[in-house]
Design a protein around this motif. Structure first.
Motif, PDB file in Angstrom:
ATOM      1  N   GLY A 160       0.817  -1.206   0.000  1.00  0.00           N
ATOM      2  CA  GLY A 160       0.000   0.000   0.000  1.00  0.00           C
ATOM      3  C   GLY A 160       0.851   1.256   0.000  1.00  0.00           C
ATOM      4  N   VAL A 161       1.941   1.212   0.754  1.00  0.00           N
ATOM      5  CA  VAL A 161       2.844   2.360   0.803  1.00  0.00           C
ATOM      6  C   VAL A 161       3.457   2.606  -0.572  1.00  0.00           C
ATOM      7  N   ILE A 162       3.883   1.513  -1.222  1.00  0.00           N
ATOM      8  CA  ILE A 162       4.480   1.626  -2.556  1.00  0.00           C
ATOM      9  C   ILE A 162       3.453   2.161  -3.557  1.00  0.00           C
ATOM     10  N   LYS A 163       2.220   1.645  -3.446  1.00  0.00           N
ATOM     11  CA  LYS A 163       1.154   2.093  -4.354  1.00  0.00           C
ATOM     12  C   LYS A 163       0.863   3.572  -4.164  1.00  0.00           C
ATOM     13  N   ASP A 164       0.809   4.019  -2.886  1.00  0.00           N
ATOM     14  CA  ASP A 164       0.533   5.427  -2.606  1.00  0.00           C
ATOM     15  C   ASP A 164       1.664   6.311  -3.110  1.00  0.00           C
ATOM     16  N   ALA A 165       2.902   5.838  -2.948  1.00  0.00           N
ATOM     17  CA  ALA A 165       4.053   6.616  -3.403  1.00  0.00           C
ATOM     18  C   ALA A 165       4.043   6.758  -4.923  1.00  0.00           C
ATOM     19  N   ALA A 166       3.696   5.654  -5.603  1.00  0.00           N
ATOM     20  CA  ALA A 166       3.637   5.688  -7.066  1.00  0.00           C
ATOM     21  C   ALA A 166       2.539   6.635  -7.532  1.00  0.00           C
ATOM     22  N   LYS A 167       1.397   6.593  -6.849  1.00  0.00           N
ATOM     23  CA  LYS A 167       0.285   7.478  -7.205  1.00  0.00           C
ATOM     24  C   LYS A 167       0.675   8.936  -7.016  1.00  0.00           C
ATOM     25  N   ALA A 168       1.363   9.213  -5.903  1.00  0.00           N
ATOM     26  CA  ALA A 168       1.792  10.585  -5.629  1.00  0.00           C
ATOM     27  C   ALA A 168       2.790  11.061  -6.681  1.00  0.00           C
ATOM     28  N   ALA A 169       3.682  10.157  -7.105  1.00  0.00           N
ATOM     29  CA  ALA A 169       4.680  10.516  -8.121  1.00  0.00           C
ATOM     30  C   ALA A 169       4.015  10.835  -9.450  1.00  0.00           C
ATOM     31  N   VAL A 170       3.001  10.047  -9.812  1.00  0.00           N
ATOM     32  CA  VAL A 170       2.273  10.286 -11.062  1.00  0.00           C
ATOM     33  C   VAL A 170       1.535  11.618 -11.003  1.00  0.00           C
ATOM     34  N   GLU A 171       0.886  11.894  -9.867  1.00  0.00           N
ATOM     35  CA  GLU A 171       0.153  13.148  -9.714  1.00  0.00           C
ATOM     36  C   GLU A 171       1.105  14.342  -9.758  1.00  0.00           C
ATOM     37  N   SER A 172       2.267  14.196  -9.120  1.00  0.00           N
ATOM     38  CA  SER A 172       3.252  15.271  -9.116  1.00  0.00           C
ATOM     39  C   SER A 172       3.769  15.542 -10.526  1.00  0.00           C
ATOM     40  N   ALA A 173       4.033  14.463 -11.278  1.00  0.00           N
ATOM     41  CA  ALA A 173       4.505  14.609 -12.655  1.00  0.00           C
ATOM     42  C   ALA A 173       3.458  15.294 -13.522  1.00  0.00           C
ATOM     43  N   ALA A 174       2.184  14.953 -13.294  1.00  0.00           N
ATOM     44  CA  ALA A 174       1.103  15.568 -14.059  1.00  0.00           C
ATOM     45  C   ALA A 174       0.999  17.062 -13.751  1.00  0.00           C
ATOM     46  N   GLN A 175       1.151  17.419 -12.469  1.00  0.00           N
ATOM     47  CA  GLN A 175       1.105  18.825 -12.078  1.00  0.00           C
ATOM     48  C   GLN A 175       2.270  19.593 -12.685  1.00  0.00           C
ATOM     49  N   MET A 176       3.446  18.974 -12.699  1.00  0.00           N
ATOM     50  CA  MET A 176       4.618  19.629 -13.272  1.00  0.00           C
ATOM     51  C   MET A 176       4.455  19.843 -14.774  1.00  0.00           C
ATOM     52  N   ALA A 177       3.874  18.859 -15.458  1.00  0.00           N
ATOM     53  CA  ALA A 177       3.647  18.982 -16.897  1.00  0.00           C
ATOM     54  C   ALA A 177       2.637  20.087 -17.185  1.00  0.00           C
ATOM     55  N   LYS A 178       1.600  20.159 -16.369  1.00  0.00           N
ATOM     56  CA  LYS A 178       0.577  21.193 -16.543  1.00  0.00           C
ATOM     57  C   LYS A 178       1.171  22.578 -16.312  1.00  0.00           C
ATOM     58  N   ALA A 179       2.008  22.690 -15.276  1.00  0.00           N
ATOM     59  CA  ALA A 179       2.656  23.964 -14.973  1.00  0.00           C
ATOM     60  C   ALA A 179       3.591  24.374 -16.095  1.00  0.00           C
ATOM     61  N   ALA A 180       4.342  23.402 -16.636  1.00  0.00           N
ATOM     62  CA  ALA A 180       5.284  23.698 -17.717  1.00  0.00           C
ATOM     63  C   ALA A 180       4.559  24.213 -18.954  1.00  0.00           C
ATOM     64  N   ALA A 181       3.445  23.577 -19.290  1.00  0.00           N
ATOM     65  CA  ALA A 181       2.667  23.991 -20.464  1.00  0.00           C
ATOM     66  C   ALA A 181       2.110  25.398 -20.284  1.00  0.00           C
ATOM     67  N   LYS A 182       1.633  25.687 -19.084  1.00  0.00           N
ATOM     68  CA  LYS A 182       1.061  27.003 -18.833  1.00  0.00           C
ATOM     69  C   LYS A 182       2.126  28.086 -18.843  1.00  0.00           C
ATOM     70  N   ALA A 183       3.256  27.816 -18.191  1.00  0.00           N
ATOM     71  CA  ALA A 183       4.340  28.801 -18.147  1.00  0.00           C
ATOM     72  C   ALA A 183       4.841  29.122 -19.551  1.00  0.00           C
TER      73      ALA A 183
END
Length: 223
Positions: free
Chosen positions: A41-64
């Protein structure tokens, strides 16, 4: 932590039990991730958080990056470079110097139209204590039109110093990286004015210690 074989050929473990499955205090851990409360569960949560963080970074990069192509913002950048009321910092608040300082980003942007994609303002790419898990993202980016109008309004009432636009190293997934925040040099005589104007334009205002921070990401629907 203890482990035992199961009928399906996988392994099952129990944590905090000193090897006694009857005294399991932290939940079962299936090798195939059957129990969310354990290691899987910890590994799954960490992977989910990493995916969400990457998505936020991509969205920020596109907007900037998209901000750089706003003709009104571009015209204001050229104005800021020569406006005697606006001081653009030539290093970040952590004393790091690169091509993404407030001064260099505005001067680069001002000549960009004839050199798009070869002469766009960069974002910083270095590591700092504010986000120890990842460095500032790099790439290219410019402040939003809202940020530029905020600085313009402040300058209309007196001198203002910009410490950082989209450059510098900030908290992980900072609104700076999307061009939705600006850091200002402290001015004890005008702090309340900076705060009120930020809020009037739909932003959040914070005293970060080394800068006064105005954040417009909620106005733009990022948060």
């Amino acid at each position: 932590m203890g482990w035992q074989s199961t009928g399906d050929g996988s392994l099952k473990g129990w944590a905090g039990s000193n090897g006694n499955p009857g005294a399991n205090s932290h939940g079962w851990v299936s090798e195939n991730g059957g129990k969310s409360g354990g290691v899987a569960g910890v590994i799954k949560d960490a992977a989910k958080a990493a995916v969400e963080s990457a998505a936020q970074m991509a969205k920020a990069a596109a907007k900037a990056l998209a901000n750089c192509f706003n003709p009104l913002s571009y015209a204001m950048a050229c104005q800021f470079v020569v406006d005697p009321r606006i001081t653009l910092a030539q290093q970040h608040t952590d004393n790091h110097t690169d091509k993404a300082t407030a001064m260099k980003s505005m001067t680069t942007w001002c000549v960009a139209p004839s050199n798009y994609f070869t002469k766009l303002p960069p974002r910083s790419s270095y590591k700092c204590d504010k986000c120890p898990t990842m460095p500032a993202p790099g790439g290219y980016g410019c402040p939003s039109l809202t940020v530029m109008r905020y600085i313009e309004k402040l300058a209309a009432n007196g001198p203002v110093t910009v410490n950082d636009f989209a450059g510098g190293c900030h908290d992980c997934n900072s609104p700076h990286y999307a061009g939705d925040a600006v850091d200002l040099k402290k001015d004890m005589l005008r702090t309340s004015e900076f705060w009120v104007e930020c809020q009037k334009m739909g932003g959040w205002f914070f005293d970060e210690g080394d800068s006064l921070h105005c954040d417009f990401r909620a106005k733009k629907g990022i948060r």
